[in-house]
Design an enzyme around this catalytic site. Structure first.
Site, mmCIF file in Angstrom:
data_model
loop_
_atom_site.group_PDB
_atom_site.id
_atom_site.type_symbol
_atom_site.label_atom_id
_atom_site.label_comp_id
_atom_site.label_asym_id
_atom_site.label_seq_id
_atom_site.Cartn_x
_atom_site.Cartn_y
_atom_site.Cartn_z
ATOM 1 N N ASP A 264 -22.301 -0.349 1.353
ATOM 2 C CA ASP A 264 -21.236 -0.619 1.706
ATOM 3 C C ASP A 264 -19.954 0.055 1.157
ATOM 4 O O ASP A 264 -20.281 0.590 -0.253
ATOM 5 C CB ASP A 264 -20.843 -2.161 1.528
ATOM 6 C CG ASP A 264 -21.281 -2.887 2.568
ATOM 7 O OD1 ASP A 264 -20.951 -4.123 2.651
ATOM 8 O OD2 ASP A 264 -21.773 -2.418 3.540
ATOM 9 N N LYS B 229 -17.776 0.052 6.642
ATOM 10 C CA LYS B 229 -17.131 -1.286 6.639
ATOM 11 C C LYS B 229 -16.382 -1.377 5.589
ATOM 12 O O LYS B 229 -16.056 -1.503 4.395
ATOM 13 C CB LYS B 229 -18.433 -2.280 6.090
ATOM 14 C CG LYS B 229 -19.036 -2.829 7.624
ATOM 15 C CD LYS B 229 -19.924 -3.897 7.192
ATOM 16 C CE LYS B 229 -19.699 -5.095 8.165
ATOM 17 N NZ LYS B 229 -20.236 -6.339 7.756
ATOM 18 N N MET C 251 -10.470 -10.847 3.289
ATOM 19 C CA MET C 251 -10.001 -10.147 4.414
ATOM 20 C C MET C 251 -8.762 -10.562 5.218
ATOM 21 O O MET C 251 -8.703 -10.407 6.357
ATOM 22 C CB MET C 251 -11.112 -10.117 5.541
ATOM 23 C CG MET C 251 -12.488 -9.545 5.062
ATOM 24 S SD MET C 251 -13.770 -9.990 6.026
ATOM 25 C CE MET C 251 -14.238 -11.572 5.954
HETATM 26 N N1 SAH Z 1 -19.533 -10.430 0.326
HETATM 27 C C1 SAH Z 1 -18.039 -10.273 -0.479
HETATM 28 C C2 SAH Z 1 -16.848 -10.502 0.568
HETATM 29 C C3 SAH Z 1 -17.028 -9.636 1.884
HETATM 30 S S1 SAH Z 1 -15.460 -9.741 2.632
HETATM 31 C C4 SAH Z 1 -17.965 -11.017 -1.653
HETATM 32 O O1 SAH Z 1 -18.887 -12.043 -1.984
HETATM 33 O O2 SAH Z 1 -17.162 -10.912 -2.503
HETATM 34 C C5 SAH Z 1 -14.566 -8.472 2.007
HETATM 35 C C6 SAH Z 1 -13.295 -9.084 1.255
HETATM 36 O O3 SAH Z 1 -13.549 -9.798 0.070
HETATM 37 C C7 SAH Z 1 -12.230 -8.259 1.064
HETATM 38 O O4 SAH Z 1 -11.299 -8.259 2.335
HETATM 39 C C8 SAH Z 1 -11.243 -8.918 0.129
HETATM 40 O O5 SAH Z 1 -10.546 -9.861 0.924
HETATM 41 C C9 SAH Z 1 -12.397 -9.376 -0.867
HETATM 42 N N2 SAH Z 1 -12.700 -8.733 -1.968
HETATM 43 C C10 SAH Z 1 -14.022 -7.893 -2.168
HETATM 44 N N3 SAH Z 1 -13.840 -7.395 -3.261
HETATM 45 C C11 SAH Z 1 -12.512 -7.520 -3.732
HETATM 46 C C12 SAH Z 1 -11.887 -7.000 -4.904
HETATM 47 N N4 SAH Z 1 -12.631 -6.313 -5.675
HETATM 48 N N5 SAH Z 1 -10.767 -7.341 -5.103
HETATM 49 C C13 SAH Z 1 -10.013 -8.055 -4.268
HETATM 50 N N6 SAH Z 1 -10.689 -8.769 -3.199
HETATM 51 C C14 SAH Z 1 -11.822 -8.421 -3.081
#
Ligand code: SAH
Length: 244
Positions: free
Chosen positions: A34, A56, A170
């Site tokens: 991803d 994505k 998100m």
């Molecule tokens: N499976 C992932 C989340 C997927 S949804 C997890 O467990 O972290 C994707 C969302 O995660 C993004 O839109 C944001 O809100 C958040 N996100 C993921 N990585 C991030 C980061 N390094 N800093 C801030 N928000 C993050």
């Protein structure tokens, strides 16, 4: 037929990859990844490993989930060790369950490898504990991204009147809507909110505000970003460490 490892890549900082994830990355024949998985991780793969990017980004999905499922399946027919590398944890808004079901229905063997989720680790790098004794006893992780085709909001806003910490993933593009909704259900206008952009990376930036002013302060931050709502945000002053 191969085996698929549905693997969490952690939130950004490469050192937050688990040992188990690193081991499968090192033996992978193909890695399907991803945008949110730190590309540095791919350097750990063996020389003959193939890489497949399936994009994505928040709402703009480069490939629809159905196609991603099919890409994983097709690779499992060709390769022995298939790693599906996903940002954070595969089960936290990661659609890992859907990918697992698709494989199960086609008799492909799989394993889940949990990852450190951004929902907890990103606030942690910003010095915001998702729970803190005497401040809050629980936290919720909520999607800020809803299907606009469904019309009315699918989030049960009325449930969010309590003092739980709320972490929106998100949600940056809907920050104005989210803050208005929370005020509408009765949260004070000066209730603390943080937006953390690119958490756990060297570009991490935290913006602190309230339900009434965070939108203006944080709307232009780069993604990925998450939103933390709750009294725990006030601890950032004392506990901030990574951004220093
Ligand atoms: N499976 C992932 C989340 C997927 S949804 C997890 O467990 O972290 C994707 C969302 O995660 C993004 O839109 C944001 O809100 C958040 N996100 C993921 N990585 C991030 C980061 N390094 N800093 C801030 N928000 C993050």
């Amino acid at each position: 037929m191969g085996k698929v490892y549905l693997t969490g890549a952690g939130p950004g900082d490469i050192e937050l990859l688990t040992i188990k994830a690193l081991k499968v990355v090192q033996k992978a024949d193909v890695i399907i990844y991803d945008r949110l998985a730190n590309p540095e991780i791919l350097k750990e793969a063996k020389d003959r490993c193939e890489f497949v990017f399936v994009g994505k980004e928040d709402s703009h999905h480069t490939l629809p989930q159905e196609e991603i499922n099919e890409v994983i399946y097709q690779n499992a027919l060709k390769h022995e060790v298939v790693v599906r590398l996903k940002g954070g944890d595969p089960f936290v808004f990661g659609r890992g369950g859907e990918e697992g079901i698709y494989l199960k229905e086609r008799n492909i063997e799989f394993e889940f490898i949990p990852g450190i989720t951004s929902a907890v680790a990103v606030p942690e790098y910003a010095g915001i504990p998702v729970t803190h004794r005497g401040v809050t006893v629980s936290f919720r992780v909520v999607t800020g991204h809803e299907n606009p085709k469904k019309g009315k909001s699918q989030i049960p806003w009325e449930n969010y009147k309590s003092d739980d910490t709320i972490i929106f993933l998100m949600g940056l593009h809907r920050l104005e809507f989210i803050t208005k909704k929370l005020i509408e259900i009765g949260k004070p206008k000066d209730y603390p909110v943080a937006v953390i952009s690119r958490g756990t990376t060297k570009d991490e930036k935290t913006v602190i505000g309230t339900l009434s002013d965070i939108y203006e302060k944080a709307k232009d931050l780069p993604t990925p970003a998450l939103i933390v709502v709750g009294e725990v945000v006030k601890l950032h002053d004392k506990l901030s460490w990574w951004e220093k």
